[in-house]
Write an enzyme that holds these catalytic residues in place. Structure first.
Site, PDB file in Angstrom:
ATOM      1  CB  CYS A 118      -0.962  -0.017   1.178  1.00  0.00           C
ATOM      2  SG  CYS A 118      -2.134  -1.367   1.051  1.00  0.00           S
ATOM      3  CG  HIS A 259      -3.283   3.291   1.815  1.00  0.00           C
ATOM      4  ND1 HIS A 259      -3.575   2.909   0.536  1.00  0.00           N
ATOM      5  CD2 HIS A 259      -3.442   2.180   2.587  1.00  0.00           C
ATOM      6  CE1 HIS A 259      -3.901   1.628   0.519  1.00  0.00           C
ATOM      7  NE2 HIS A 259      -3.827   1.160   1.756  1.00  0.00           N
ATOM      8  CG  ASN A 289      -6.609  -0.920   0.509  1.00  0.00           C
ATOM      9  OD1 ASN A 289      -5.907  -0.424  -0.374  1.00  0.00           O
ATOM     10  ND2 ASN A 289      -6.111  -1.435   1.617  1.00  0.00           N
TER      11      ASN A 289
END
Ligand code: COA
Length: 334
Positions: A118, A259, A289
């Site tokens: 990520c 994020h 996500n």
């Protein structure tokens, strides 16, 4: 090769792509013990996009790069370096950078894939900036792209609800104005976090066997609670640290670009920085996500919507598998 220390790297264009296929929370209610309310309350996710099964990550990356190049009147031949940040490459090798270079006709580019989960986009952006600052390259593409639907276990309610597919790209070019562009970065890794978030099989430690497939080791494994605790602290502290280090107060920050893993992590980060949620880019509700895609997709969407202005100080912040985490300070100047 001479090194030029009188240059900085600036983002001169953005682009993004998300698949058309919308998966709403209620889809999971149909076969798992979960609910739309639980997913919304615990994560902030309402829906996500999943790419068709027969299309790879490079499909989305190419669409995002095409959008980015169109927005800057740049041709693929002008690109000198392409960095693809992903944990879902098209295949083990060649790299997805090679696939993209070939399909887009970037005949003057070299490139590589970068794996930082990520935090991939931040690690890629920082790496790309070095090639610009040293005067080695003038046009560099960083694309964060992940097809998370290809590595999540559809039967695991802990993870399947969290992830979406998508890609975002930026073009980096040099500037002689050192007060603008990518101003600072603080990046970290801590490999002791491996056990809590991983995809163990498919590499050289556990090559594909019937056993690895039976044990579902080719899927994302996450111990959500353990990751949540360190993600909240890691992302919030590094975002605060980059503000302090650069003598910035919350009023000086136009946008936090976090994020998009969990809305509760995002708001904790904003709290630590003293920012109201009106200064935080949030699209987790629409896309979930998308791993490497989250931050560049936000940048592209906000810029397209006219909400990101020349001169804005923005803090990009991430936390992900590894563990990997960090923050980058950018003065937006397009
Ligand atoms: N629907 C309903 N219940 C669910 C569920 C779902 N989709 N997923 C998990 N649960 C259950 C759990 O099994 C657990 O049940 P139990 O108490 O009977 O064991 C309960 O809900 C609480 O689980 P918990 O893990 O404590 O939930 P949470 O509030 O921590 O939320 C995450 C789970 C995954 C959303 C959250 O932990 C998270 O966001 N973690 C970090 C993700 C991250 O940042 N990753 C790094 C970047 S990718």
């Amino acid at each position: 090769m001479s090194v030029n220390t009188k240059l900085n790297a600036r983002i001169t264009a953005t682009g993004h792509y998300v698949p058309d296929n919308v998966i709403e929370n209620k889809y999971f209610e149909s076969y798992l013990e979960t609910s739309d309310t639980w997913i919304r309350d615990r994560t902030g996710i309402y829906e996500r996009r999943w790419l068709d099964k027969d299309k790879p990550t490079s499909f989305m990356a190419i669409k995002a790069i095409e959008d980015c190049l169109k927005n800057s009147n740049t041709t693929p031949e002008e690109i000198e370096l392409i960095i693809v940040t992903t944990v879902t490459p098209d295949m083990m090798y060649p790299s997805t950078a090679c696939v993209i270079q070939n399909q887009m006709g970037m005949k003057n580019a070299w490139g590589f894939d970068l794996s930082a989960a990520c935090s991939g986009f931040l690690f890629g952006l920082n790496t790309a900036a070095q090639f610009i600052r040293t005067g080695v390259h003038k046009k560099v593409i960083v694309v964060g792209a992940d097809k998370m639907s290809s590595i999540i276990n559809p039967e695991d309610r802990n993870t399947v609800i969290l992830f979406g597919d998508g890609a975002g790209a930026v073009l980096l070019e040099p500037t002689e104005d050192l007060s603008t562009g990518i101003l600072d970065s603080i990046l970290h890794i801590d490999g002791s976090g491996e056990q809590y978030l991983n995809q163990r099989a498919g590499g050289s430690l556990h090559p594909a066997t019937y056993e690895t497939i039976d044990k579902k080791m080719h899927y994302v494994h996450q111990e959500g609670k353990a990751v949540f605790k360190v993600a909240v602290i890691g992302m919030a502290e590094v975002s605060y640290e980059i503000m302090e280090k650069n003598n910035l107060k919350s009023d000086d920050i136009a946008w936090l670009v976090p994020h998009q893993a969990n809305l509760r992590i995002i708001s904790a980060c904003a709290d630590r920085m003293g920012l109201g949620m009106d200064k935080v880019m949030v699209n987790i509700n629409k896309y979930g996500n998308t791993t490497s895609g989250t931050i560049p997709i936000c940048l592209s969407e906000w810029y397209k919507n006219g909400k990101l202005k020349k001169g804005d100080n923005i803090v990009l912040a991430s936390f992900g598998a590894g563990y990997t985490w960090g923050a980058i300070l950018v003065k937006w100047d397009i």
